[in-house]
Design a protein around this motif. Structure first.
Motif, PDB file in Angstrom:
ATOM      1  N   THR A   1     -16.501  25.862  50.873  1.00  0.00           N
ATOM      2  CA  THR A   1     -16.712  27.295  50.662  1.00  0.00           C
ATOM      3  C   THR A   1     -18.114  27.726  51.103  1.00  0.00           C
ATOM      4  O   THR A   1     -18.371  28.926  51.248  1.00  0.00           O
ATOM      5  CB  THR A   1     -16.507  27.660  49.179  1.00  0.00           C
ATOM      6  OG1 THR A   1     -17.214  26.698  48.386  1.00  0.00           O
ATOM      7  CG2 THR A   1     -15.030  27.616  48.811  1.00  0.00           C
TER       8      THR A   1
ATOM      9  N   ALA B   1     -19.797  30.676  49.403  1.00  0.00           N
ATOM     10  CA  ALA B   1     -19.011  31.896  49.163  1.00  0.00           C
ATOM     11  C   ALA B   1     -18.763  32.131  47.668  1.00  0.00           C
ATOM     12  O   ALA B   1     -18.729  33.282  47.210  1.00  0.00           O
ATOM     13  CB  ALA B   1     -17.670  31.821  49.896  1.00  0.00           C
TER      14      ALA B   1
ATOM     15  N   ARG C   1      -8.610  29.246  58.185  1.00  0.00           N
ATOM     16  CA  ARG C   1      -9.903  28.811  57.648  1.00  0.00           C
ATOM     17  C   ARG C   1     -10.448  29.748  56.559  1.00  0.00           C
ATOM     18  O   ARG C   1     -10.778  29.322  55.462  1.00  0.00           O
ATOM     19  CB  ARG C   1     -10.898  28.719  58.809  1.00  0.00           C
ATOM     20  CG  ARG C   1     -12.289  28.273  58.413  1.00  0.00           C
ATOM     21  CD  ARG C   1     -13.183  28.131  59.652  1.00  0.00           C
ATOM     22  NE  ARG C   1     -14.521  27.733  59.274  1.00  0.00           N
ATOM     23  CZ  ARG C   1     -14.891  26.493  59.049  1.00  0.00           C
ATOM     24  NH1 ARG C   1     -14.009  25.511  59.165  1.00  0.00           N
ATOM     25  NH2 ARG C   1     -16.127  26.191  58.705  1.00  0.00           N
ATOM     26  N   ASN C   2     -10.523  31.021  56.873  1.00  0.00           N
ATOM     27  CA  ASN C   2     -11.169  31.912  55.918  1.00  0.00           C
ATOM     28  C   ASN C   2     -10.293  32.231  54.717  1.00  0.00           C
ATOM     29  O   ASN C   2     -10.784  32.426  53.607  1.00  0.00           O
ATOM     30  CB  ASN C   2     -11.683  33.162  56.611  1.00  0.00           C
ATOM     31  CG  ASN C   2     -13.012  32.861  57.287  1.00  0.00           C
ATOM     32  OD1 ASN C   2     -13.881  32.234  56.683  1.00  0.00           O
ATOM     33  ND2 ASN C   2     -13.159  33.239  58.539  1.00  0.00           N
TER      34      ASN C   2
ATOM     35  N   ARG D   1     -10.774  29.411  52.365  1.00  0.00           N
ATOM     36  CA  ARG D   1     -12.063  29.508  51.675  1.00  0.00           C
ATOM     37  C   ARG D   1     -12.019  30.593  50.600  1.00  0.00           C
ATOM     38  O   ARG D   1     -12.486  30.405  49.473  1.00  0.00           O
ATOM     39  CB  ARG D   1     -13.174  29.808  52.693  1.00  0.00           C
ATOM     40  CG  ARG D   1     -13.569  28.592  53.538  1.00  0.00           C
ATOM     41  CD  ARG D   1     -14.270  28.976  54.843  1.00  0.00           C
ATOM     42  NE  ARG D   1     -15.247  30.015  54.684  1.00  0.00           N
ATOM     43  CZ  ARG D   1     -16.571  29.809  54.537  1.00  0.00           C
ATOM     44  NH1 ARG D   1     -17.046  28.591  54.534  1.00  0.00           N
ATOM     45  NH2 ARG D   1     -17.390  30.827  54.424  1.00  0.00           N
TER      46      ARG D   1
ATOM     47  N   GLY E   1     -26.082  32.900  48.424  1.00  0.00           N
ATOM     48  CA  GLY E   1     -25.143  32.010  49.131  1.00  0.00           C
ATOM     49  C   GLY E   1     -24.401  32.716  50.253  1.00  0.00           C
ATOM     50  O   GLY E   1     -23.673  32.090  51.023  1.00  0.00           O
TER      51      GLY E   1
ATOM     52  N   SER F   1     -22.550  31.112  53.461  1.00  0.00           N
ATOM     53  CA  SER F   1     -21.115  31.340  53.518  1.00  0.00           C
ATOM     54  C   SER F   1     -20.716  31.942  54.871  1.00  0.00           C
ATOM     55  O   SER F   1     -19.705  31.564  55.459  1.00  0.00           O
ATOM     56  CB  SER F   1     -20.691  32.271  52.380  1.00  0.00           C
ATOM     57  OG  SER F   1     -19.343  32.610  52.522  1.00  0.00           O
TER      58      SER F   1
ATOM     59  N   THR G   1     -20.829  29.272  57.608  1.00  0.00           N
ATOM     60  CA  THR G   1     -19.728  28.310  57.565  1.00  0.00           C
ATOM     61  C   THR G   1     -18.375  28.987  57.715  1.00  0.00           C
ATOM     62  O   THR G   1     -17.348  28.322  57.657  1.00  0.00           O
ATOM     63  CB  THR G   1     -19.771  27.495  56.256  1.00  0.00           C
ATOM     64  OG1 THR G   1     -19.812  28.406  55.152  1.00  0.00           O
ATOM     65  CG2 THR G   1     -20.983  26.598  56.205  1.00  0.00           C
ATOM     66  N   SER G   2     -18.366  30.287  57.914  1.00  0.00           N
ATOM     67  CA  SER G   2     -17.088  30.974  58.112  1.00  0.00           C
ATOM     68  C   SER G   2     -16.520  30.683  59.493  1.00  0.00           C
ATOM     69  O   SER G   2     -15.330  30.823  59.729  1.00  0.00           O
ATOM     70  CB  SER G   2     -17.246  32.481  57.920  1.00  0.00           C
ATOM     71  OG  SER G   2     -18.057  33.015  58.945  1.00  0.00           O
TER      72      SER G   2
END
Lengths: 413, 413
Positions: free
Chosen positions: A282, A285, A392-393, A396, B284, B288, B291-292
């Protein structure tokens, strides 16, 4: 009353933007008992907009126009409506003041275009925009009403709720009270929820019932009318009880703006606990979502983003052996991460996220495979596995919400 | 050629379904060079559908109808079109065979209604439905074409791609090439950008020029037509050069989907650098966002969320004296945070975020006051102050994007 919706914007006709405004407005109007027989879209073109208005006023009592209230040359909605009605555009001083302040605070030079946003059609009720600079307008003429709303959905939706609804209620009410209650759900899709309460939706009359889907949360809005608040409340209570019987496990709260993170944050604060987090897939996130609501500092002091294995070892003291033996996508790793971040940051609750965001597999595990660890002081640490199977998102985002939901269920127990 | 789209379905007028079909078709038609000036929605109502068709054929060469081809009583599209054109409905044997087989395989009894789906308007080209039972139709009359497509998006999209596109291409080709280029901007608002290129927008012809605003980024789409790719490219190059002269500082990339984070990530990877972050007010959100996008692990291993002062001291080794003397909302604190996270995580670039998200002030500083620190190996660490003056989440989001933009500018130098 019947209404029709004209959305204005070449970007809609080019397929660059989805016309969610028409959907939102149609749904809201339905709950107010206003019938919508037509929606249409025209570009930023004065001639075609004028034709659309002429057609609409022949067949609809309320004509709603969305978009084209901005500061650019393309934005022609209020100019066209004013000309069509033979009315002048005049400056709204409150809107102008807000625009001036906005530019002054940002030290941006104010252009002539910006000032256009303060112009309103003479005789209209100004609708405040709490999310932007373009004001809305409501024109109540003899046999016809016009409603001009901004195009950006977050501006339009807020304006409708705060400014338009009360006005329309006054127009349509028959001395009754209208009361709404929103139930919020997590962990169930809209179509499944709607199937569970199919008969209630089918036979709705009073209260009415409408479902709204957020990105991953679903809301049900119950709207009752009656002669008093007490009467409405009672009707809402009765319907809510039936819904709770069928889908109560998924309800986490009430209210339009009451997101899962707000409910969970409130719960942690009430219990006077603190929390820290260690995030792998994550990537921050979860902590970002926690700190998106003000007052997070009462229970959250910080945490780690441990994206690589090296950082899991060096910064979070996860034993190399655990990673070698079980992999990072494992309950063992999630449990260690949650326990260690709790100790390291000296908090009551430690939560960890480790798994495969995608698009590639990791440790032979499919994208969407996610372990969430929960370490609570004086309780046994555990980890739960999820299989989201999104992109992917989505994987997450669902991880973050599932983490919140795990804490919610844990603290309620 | 110009076209218009009529979507049919009471569920659209009740706001239960979003009209994504109109969006999909508009986008596809645009790429074929077919202009769409109108979209409209009517319910499952023969009278209003007939009126919509009468209006559409007056102004559009191609009338596209979606929905209302199913087996229920509500589905009236082809009946209304046939009656309007004075044509008969006849059975399409291939479609009927498929329907019979479908019911036989599922051992469902076939009702008379089901057979309705095999009826087509005489003289139409049948469009196969590989995802459902309702066939589509294309009617090419003297001055007018009609296209009837099913309502479910997955049926419509497949049918359009496989059956409709080849038909339309045959109708529209004039041996010309259409080419688009999208320029992406950060740090400038749409209205200011549009003012800078006002004359270009005003006098646009070929290439055309359109601005689109994302949440905080702005795009300009340049579209040229000509007899060859080379000719179009040249026209686009010329226009881009003029735009760059006026607003080149704000351009960070090309392409519809090319966000700031993707451009910056690509740049860091190309330079084979690594990065770590220490976040206070952003909590964060920066990590975040990094890494998205997939492949972030190539340059990002992790970082810290240091929300409270205690964590800034204990986990990030920020000297208590710095906090006491200058506060956390200071260049000194931002610089220390960036340097320390770079060393702690052993990366080439360290970035830090510290400031006031809001809604309350902090250390007598206004919400939106944000220091971003940048520590790069073998370079002097610096911090830059921003004053966003938005609400809490806008301040946080702008911090993240400004952090990306700072790295972008830093790496380009």
């Amino acid at each position: 009353m019947n209404a029709e919706i004209i959305a204005i914007g070449t970007e809609l006709l080019l397929g660059q933007v989805v016309n969610t405004n028409a959907t939102f407005l149609s749904k809201e109007l339905a709950t107010l008992g206003i019938e919508v027989y037509h929606q249409s879209v025209v570009g930023d073109n004065p001639k075609r907009l004028k034709e659309a208005i002429e057609l609409a006023e022949k067949r609809s009592e309320l004509v709603i126009l969305t978009g084209g209230l901005g500061p650019t040359k393309d934005d022609v909605t209020k100019q066209v409506v004013a000309e069509h009605l033979g009315k002048e555009l005049v400056i709204d001083e409150a809107a102008m003041k807000k625009i001036r302040l906005f530019h002054k605070q940002r030290k941006h030079p104010m252009t002539e275009n910006n000032q256009l946003q303060a112009l309103i059609i003479e005789g209209s009720v100004v609708l405040k925009n709490n999310n932007g600079l373009a004001v809305g307008m409501f024109l109540n003429l003899e046999n016809q009403s016009f409603l001009l709303l901004p195009g950006p959905p977050h501006e339009l939706e807020k304006m409708f709720e705060q400014e338009v609804k009360p006005l329309l209620l006054k127009q349509t009410s028959k001395e009754t009270v209208l009361l709404s209650r929103v139930l919020r759900f997590y962990g169930i899709g809209e179509s499944r929820l709607v199937t569970l309460i199919d008969d209630l939706i089918e036979n709705q009359l009073n209260p009415t019932l409408a479902s709204y889907t957020g990105k991953y949360e679903v809301s049900l809005r119950l709207t009752a009318n009656g002669s008093s608040n007490t009467e409405c409340e009672k009707k809402l209570d009765n319907l809510e009880a039936i819904i709770r019987e069928r889908a109560g496990d998924y309800i986490y709260g009430y209210g339009d703006d009451n997101s899962l993170v707000e409910v969970v944050s409130k719960l942690i604060k009430e219990k006077k606990l603190t929390l820290s987090a260690a995030e792998s897939l994550t990537g921050g996130a979860f902590q970002s979502m926690l700190t998106s609501t003000s007052g997070a500092s009462e229970f959250f002091e910080g945490g780690l983003v441990t994206y690589s294995n090296r950082i899991k070892e060096e910064q979070l003291n996860v034993d190399r052996k655990i990673i070698d033996q079980f992999g990072v996508v494992s309950s063992q790793c999630a449990i260690k991460m949650a326990e260690n971040v709790r100790q390291l940051f000296n908090s009551d609750i430690g939560i960890s996220f480790t798994g495969v965001a995608g698009p590639l597999e990791l440790e032979n595990k499919k994208p969407g495979t996610v372990w969430i660890g929960i370490a609570v002081k004086n309780k046994e640490t555990y980890a739960k596995c999820f299989n989201f199977e999104g992109d992917r998102n989505k994987n997450r985002e669902l991880s973050v919400l599932s983490g919140l939901h795990l804490i919610y269920r844990d603290l309620l127990d």
